[in-house]
Design a protein around this motif. Structure first.
Motif, short mmCIF file in Angstrom:
data_model
loop_
_atom_site.label_atom_id
_atom_site.label_comp_id
_atom_site.label_asym_id
_atom_site.label_seq_id
_atom_site.Cartn_x
_atom_site.Cartn_y
_atom_site.Cartn_z
N ARG A 1 -40.13 3.53 37.99
CA ARG A 1 -40.60 3.67 39.37
C ARG A 1 -39.52 3.27 40.37
O ARG A 1 -39.28 3.99 41.35
N GLU A 2 -38.88 2.14 40.12
CA GLU A 2 -37.83 1.68 41.03
C GLU A 2 -36.66 2.67 41.07
O GLU A 2 -36.11 2.96 42.14
N LEU A 3 -36.30 3.19 39.90
CA LEU A 3 -35.21 4.15 39.84
C LEU A 3 -35.56 5.44 40.58
O LEU A 3 -34.77 5.96 41.36
N GLN A 4 -36.75 5.95 40.33
CA GLN A 4 -37.16 7.20 40.97
C GLN A 4 -37.27 7.06 42.48
O GLN A 4 -36.77 7.90 43.24
N GLU A 5 -37.93 6.01 42.94
CA GLU A 5 -38.19 5.86 44.36
C GLU A 5 -36.89 5.62 45.15
O GLU A 5 -36.81 5.97 46.33
N THR A 6 -35.89 5.04 44.50
CA THR A 6 -34.66 4.71 45.21
C THR A 6 -33.73 5.90 45.34
O THR A 6 -33.10 6.09 46.39
N ILE A 7 -33.63 6.75 44.31
CA ILE A 7 -32.57 7.77 44.33
C ILE A 7 -33.03 9.20 44.15
O ILE A 7 -32.23 10.13 44.31
N GLU A 8 -34.28 9.45 43.85
CA GLU A 8 -34.73 10.83 43.66
C GLU A 8 -34.48 11.65 44.93
O GLU A 8 -34.87 11.27 46.04
N GLY A 9 -33.81 12.79 44.75
CA GLY A 9 -33.57 13.70 45.86
C GLY A 9 -32.41 13.35 46.77
O GLY A 9 -32.18 14.04 47.76
N LYS A 10 -31.64 12.32 46.41
CA LYS A 10 -30.50 11.94 47.24
C LYS A 10 -29.38 12.98 47.11
O LYS A 10 -29.07 13.45 46.02
N PRO A 11 -28.73 13.34 48.21
CA PRO A 11 -27.63 14.30 48.14
C PRO A 11 -26.36 13.66 47.59
O PRO A 11 -26.02 12.53 47.93
N VAL A 12 -25.69 14.38 46.72
CA VAL A 12 -24.38 13.97 46.20
C VAL A 12 -23.44 15.12 46.50
O VAL A 12 -23.32 16.08 45.73
N GLY A 13 -22.76 15.05 47.62
CA GLY A 13 -21.97 16.18 48.07
C GLY A 13 -22.87 17.38 48.31
O GLY A 13 -23.88 17.28 49.03
N ALA A 14 -22.54 18.50 47.69
CA ALA A 14 -23.35 19.70 47.85
C ALA A 14 -24.49 19.77 46.84
O ALA A 14 -25.23 20.75 46.80
N ARG A 15 -24.63 18.74 46.02
CA ARG A 15 -25.66 18.71 44.98
C ARG A 15 -26.75 17.70 45.33
O ARG A 15 -26.63 16.94 46.29
N VAL A 16 -27.81 17.70 44.53
CA VAL A 16 -28.93 16.78 44.74
C VAL A 16 -29.17 16.02 43.44
O VAL A 16 -29.18 16.61 42.35
N LEU A 17 -29.35 14.71 43.55
CA LEU A 17 -29.60 13.87 42.38
C LEU A 17 -31.09 13.85 42.08
O LEU A 17 -31.91 13.54 42.95
N HIS A 18 -31.45 14.19 40.84
CA HIS A 18 -32.84 14.17 40.41
C HIS A 18 -33.00 13.23 39.22
O HIS A 18 -32.11 13.14 38.37
N VAL A 19 -34.13 12.54 39.18
CA VAL A 19 -34.45 11.68 38.04
C VAL A 19 -35.34 12.48 37.09
O VAL A 19 -36.43 12.93 37.47
N ARG A 20 -34.86 12.67 35.89
CA ARG A 20 -35.58 13.45 34.89
C ARG A 20 -36.13 12.51 33.83
O ARG A 20 -35.41 11.66 33.30
N ILE A 21 -37.42 12.64 33.52
CA ILE A 21 -38.08 11.77 32.55
C ILE A 21 -38.13 12.47 31.19
O ILE A 21 -38.61 13.60 31.09
N LEU A 22 -37.63 11.79 30.17
CA LEU A 22 -37.62 12.33 28.81
C LEU A 22 -38.67 11.64 27.96
O LEU A 22 -38.83 10.41 28.04
N ASP A 23 -39.37 12.40 27.13
CA ASP A 23 -40.17 11.73 26.12
C ASP A 23 -39.31 11.55 24.87
O ASP A 23 -38.19 12.05 24.79
N GLN A 24 -39.83 10.85 23.90
CA GLN A 24 -39.02 10.46 22.75
C GLN A 24 -38.61 11.64 21.88
O GLN A 24 -37.67 11.54 21.09
N ARG A 25 -39.28 12.77 22.03
CA ARG A 25 -38.98 13.94 21.18
C ARG A 25 -37.97 14.88 21.84
O ARG A 25 -37.46 15.78 21.20
N GLN A 26 -37.72 14.68 23.12
CA GLN A 26 -36.81 15.58 23.83
C GLN A 26 -35.36 15.22 23.56
O GLN A 26 -35.01 14.05 23.40
N ASN A 27 -34.51 16.25 23.51
CA ASN A 27 -33.08 15.96 23.48
C ASN A 27 -32.58 15.84 24.91
O ASN A 27 -33.33 16.05 25.86
N ILE A 28 -31.32 15.51 25.05
CA ILE A 28 -30.80 15.22 26.38
C ILE A 28 -30.09 16.43 27.01
O ILE A 28 -29.32 16.26 27.95
N GLN A 29 -30.34 17.61 26.50
CA GLN A 29 -29.73 18.79 27.07
C GLN A 29 -30.11 18.89 28.55
O GLN A 29 -31.27 18.78 28.93
#
Length: 211
Positions: free
Chosen positions: A89-117
Motif C-alpha cells: 500500500r505504501e509503495l503504490q500510494e507513493t509512486i503509482e503513476g509518477k512520471p519518469v521523463g516521457a514514461r510513467v512508473l506503474h506498480v505491478r502486483i505479482l502472484d507467486q505463480r507469475q513470472n517477472i516478464q
C-alpha cells in the motif's frame, strides 16, 4: 580501485512526522544532488516504506535500460512487487503513476505463480528472504533492476541494497550485477551509495559510471 563513499541518508527515527510533500521534496533534492542537507525523520514503518518508495522512484530516473527493454506500447516503467508484500500500500500510494521523463512508473502486483516478464524494477523486502535467492536467480542477466533489504541481498545477485544505519536509510550498489544485466547506472546514483561493488573493467563495462 573504487573508493566507497557515504550516501545521502534519510532519518527513520522517532520525531516530528513530516508531510508527504516535504518527504518527497527533500528526497528529490538529495538524490539529484550530492547530499541531503536536512535529513527526514519518520515515525512509523509505513513512513519508512513511503521514503523507500520515493527512493525507488528516483532510482528509475537514474538508471538506463538497454534498447528494447522498456515497454514501447504504453511507455511505462513497471515496478514489480509480490502480492504478499506487507508494504504494498505504501509503495503504490507513493509512486503509482509518477512520471519518469516521457514514461510513467506503474506498480505491478505479482502472484507467486507469475513470472517477472514485463518487470523493469523488482523490489524484494526483507519478508521475501526465504525465496529471495531463487527469485534473483530467475532474473539473472535480464534487464531488471533488483532492489532489496536482506543482509545477503547483494551476495545473492541483487543490485541495490537498502539498509539502516542507526535511524538513517542508506543503500549499497552491486554495479557488477547491473553490468551483467546491461543496465547503466548514473554516476549521481553511484556517488550517493554507501559502497559500490564495481563491475569488471569499469572503464568500459556496460554498467559504466556515466559521468
Amino acid at each position: 580501485m573504487y573508493r566507497a563513499v557515504n550516501n545521502s541518508a534519510v532519518k527513520t527515527g522517532r520525531g516530528r512526522t513530516p508531510r508527504s510533500v516535504q518527504v518527497l521534496a527533500v528526497l528529490c533534492a538529495g538524490l539529484l544532488g550530492s547530499v541531503v542537507s536536512r535529513p527526514v525523520r519518520a515515525q512509523s514503518t509505513a513512513e519508512e516504506y513511503q521514503v523507500k518508495a520515493a527512493f525507488l522512484f528516483h532510482f528509475a530516473q537514474l538508471v538506463e535500460w538497454p534498447a528494447g527493454a522498456l515497454n514501447t506500447a504504453d511507455r511505462s516503467i513497471n515496478l514489480c512487487i509480490f502480492d504478499d508484500e506487507p508494504h504494498r500500500r505504501e509503495l503504490q500510494e507513493t509512486i503509482e503513476g509518477k512520471p519518469v521523463g516521457a514514461r510513467v512508473l506503474h506498480v505491478r502486483i505479482l502472484d507467486q505463480r507469475q513470472n517477472i516478464q514485463g518487470c523493469n524494477i523488482l523490489f524484494l523486502s526483507r519478508d521475501e528472504g526465504r525465496r529471495q535467492a531463487a527469485i534473483l536467480r530467475s532474473v539473472r542477466d535480464l534487464p531488471v533492476l533488483t532492489v532489496g533489504e536482506t543482509v545477503n541481498f547483494l551476495a545473492d545477485g541483487g543490485m541495490i541494497h537498502f539498509h539502516l544505519d542507526g535511524d538513517k536509510i542508506r543503500f549499497d550498489i552491486n554495479a557488477a550485477g547491473a553490468d551483467a544485466s546491461h543496465l547503466k547506472i548514473s554516476s549521481r546514483l553511484l556517488l550517493l551509495a554507501t559502497a559500490v561493488t564495481p563491475a569488471a573493467g569499469t572503464g568500459g563495462g556496460k554498467a559504466s559510471y556515466a559521468y
